[in-house]
Design an enzyme around this catalytic site. Structure first.
Site, PDB file in Angstrom:
ATOM      1  N   HIS A  22       7.415   3.291  -6.229  1.00 16.14           N
ATOM      2  CA  HIS A  22       7.883   2.156  -5.417  1.00 16.14           C
ATOM      3  C   HIS A  22       7.065   0.997  -5.978  1.00 16.14           C
ATOM      4  CE1 HIS A  22       8.720   4.666  -1.856  1.00 16.14           C
ATOM      5  NE2 HIS A  22       7.994   5.636  -2.384  1.00 16.14           N
ATOM      6  N   TYR A  23       7.362  -0.230  -5.629  1.00 16.71           N
ATOM      7  CA  TYR A  23       6.614  -1.273  -5.819  1.00 16.71           C
ATOM      8  C   TYR A  23       6.181  -1.943  -4.374  1.00 16.71           C
ATOM      9  CZ  TYR A  23      10.514  -4.616  -5.271  1.00 16.71           C
ATOM     10  OH  TYR A  23      11.713  -5.196  -4.958  1.00 16.71           O
ATOM     11  N   THR A  24       5.071  -2.543  -4.075  1.00 13.71           N
ATOM     12  CA  THR A  24       4.269  -2.748  -2.919  1.00 13.71           C
ATOM     13  C   THR A  24       5.132  -4.296  -2.187  1.00 13.71           C
ATOM     14  OG1 THR A  24       2.557  -3.914  -3.853  1.00 13.71           O
ATOM     15  CG2 THR A  24       2.346  -1.750  -3.372  1.00 13.71           C
ATOM     16  N   GLU A  87       2.799   4.078  -4.993  1.00  9.99           N
ATOM     17  CA  GLU A  87       3.161   2.840  -4.887  1.00  9.99           C
ATOM     18  C   GLU A  87       2.555   1.974  -6.138  1.00  9.99           C
ATOM     19  OE1 GLU A  87       4.488   0.620  -2.760  1.00  9.99           O
ATOM     20  OE2 GLU A  87       4.983   1.932  -1.008  1.00  9.99           O
ATOM     21  N   HIS A 125      12.775   4.503  -5.364  1.00 12.21           N
ATOM     22  CA  HIS A 125      12.962   4.270  -3.917  1.00 12.21           C
ATOM     23  C   HIS A 125      14.366   3.841  -3.912  1.00 12.21           C
ATOM     24  CE1 HIS A 125      11.207   2.681  -0.009  1.00 12.21           C
ATOM     25  NE2 HIS A 125      12.000   3.890   0.187  1.00 12.21           N
ATOM     26  N   ASP A 135      13.341  -1.125  -4.935  1.00  7.86           N
ATOM     27  CA  ASP A 135      12.093  -0.861  -5.687  1.00  7.86           C
ATOM     28  C   ASP A 135      12.299   0.593  -6.375  1.00  7.86           C
ATOM     29  OD1 ASP A 135      11.812  -0.209  -3.149  1.00  7.86           O
ATOM     30  OD2 ASP A 135       9.890   0.538  -3.385  1.00  7.86           O
TER      31      ASP A 135
END
Length: 222
Positions: A22-24, A87, A125, A135
């Protein structure tokens, strides 16, 4: 620092066989950490990696973190019970820093060894939540991970690419793990990861890449 309180047991005795990246999508790693550790937010991840490469474990790998949400992969749901969530602190528009990618590459082999997760089981994700999540996004370097055996990258036979065939395209991607969805969403979801600078209608390049992916070991045990 303490970890996140947002976790529970994996349902039905499931073990993780996927890793979801994921990215935040937040302004800073500190802001992301606060969100991932806020009981009111009901979100978490097993690991958080900062832009400068600091790696923090927020949830024990044996537990079910709340990172994936609704979606499917390989024909099954409850991806939270079947995965480890990582993340990466990134706003969604910026390149991923070299030190952050170095830290991810240092983290992944241990997780994969502990849980016997194959490279095909390292997904985005966006792969399991198409239309809802994008993401880790177009800036993420999947090829870099693949070169180190930490994910996969297709090697399509472009010289013998088949003509566009939406039904065959969808069937091949389902064999790899993607869910059932309408044609345009499937094409955009697939291209986001594997052909990020490719556009236009379904073509031979898409077909060849999908055919290659269909031959990969399935990320969900059969």
């Amino acid at each position: 620092m303490t970890g996140s309180p947002n976790f529970g047991p994996r349902r039905g005795g499931l073990r993780p066989y996927l890793i979801v990246l994921h990215y935040t999508a937040m302004k800073s790693c500190a802001a992301a950490r606060r969100a991932l550790c806020d009981p009111a937010r009901e979100v978490s991840a097993h690991y958080l990696i900062s832009e400068t490469g600091e790696t923090e474990q927020l949830v024990d790998e044996k537990m079910r973190a709340w990172h994936a949400g609704a979606g499917t992969w390989g024909g099954v749901d409850d991806i939270n019970s079947r995965s480890i969530g990582i993340e990466l602190a990134n706003n969604g528009a910026s390149p991923f820093a070299a030190k952050q990618m170095d830290a991810l590459e240092a983290l992944l082999p241990g997780i994969m060894a502990r849980w016997d997760i194959r490279p095909e089981g390292v997904i985005g994700h966006s792969d399991m939540a198409p239309g809802r999540k994008i993401d880790p996004g177009i800036r993420f370097d999947w090829q870099r991970l693949a070169r180190r055996g930490l994910s996969i990258w297709p090697a399509p036979d472009l010289a013998n690419a088949p003509p566009p065939d939406p039904l065959r395209f969808a069937s091949n991607l389902r064999r790899f793990g993607y869910g059932v969805m309408e044609d345009e969403l499937l094409i955009s979801t697939f291209r986001l990861r594997f052909c990020p600078r490719h556009d236009g209608p379904l073509d031979g390049v898409d077909m060849a890449v999908a055919a290659d992916l269909a031959q990969r070991w399935p990320s969900v045990p059969r």
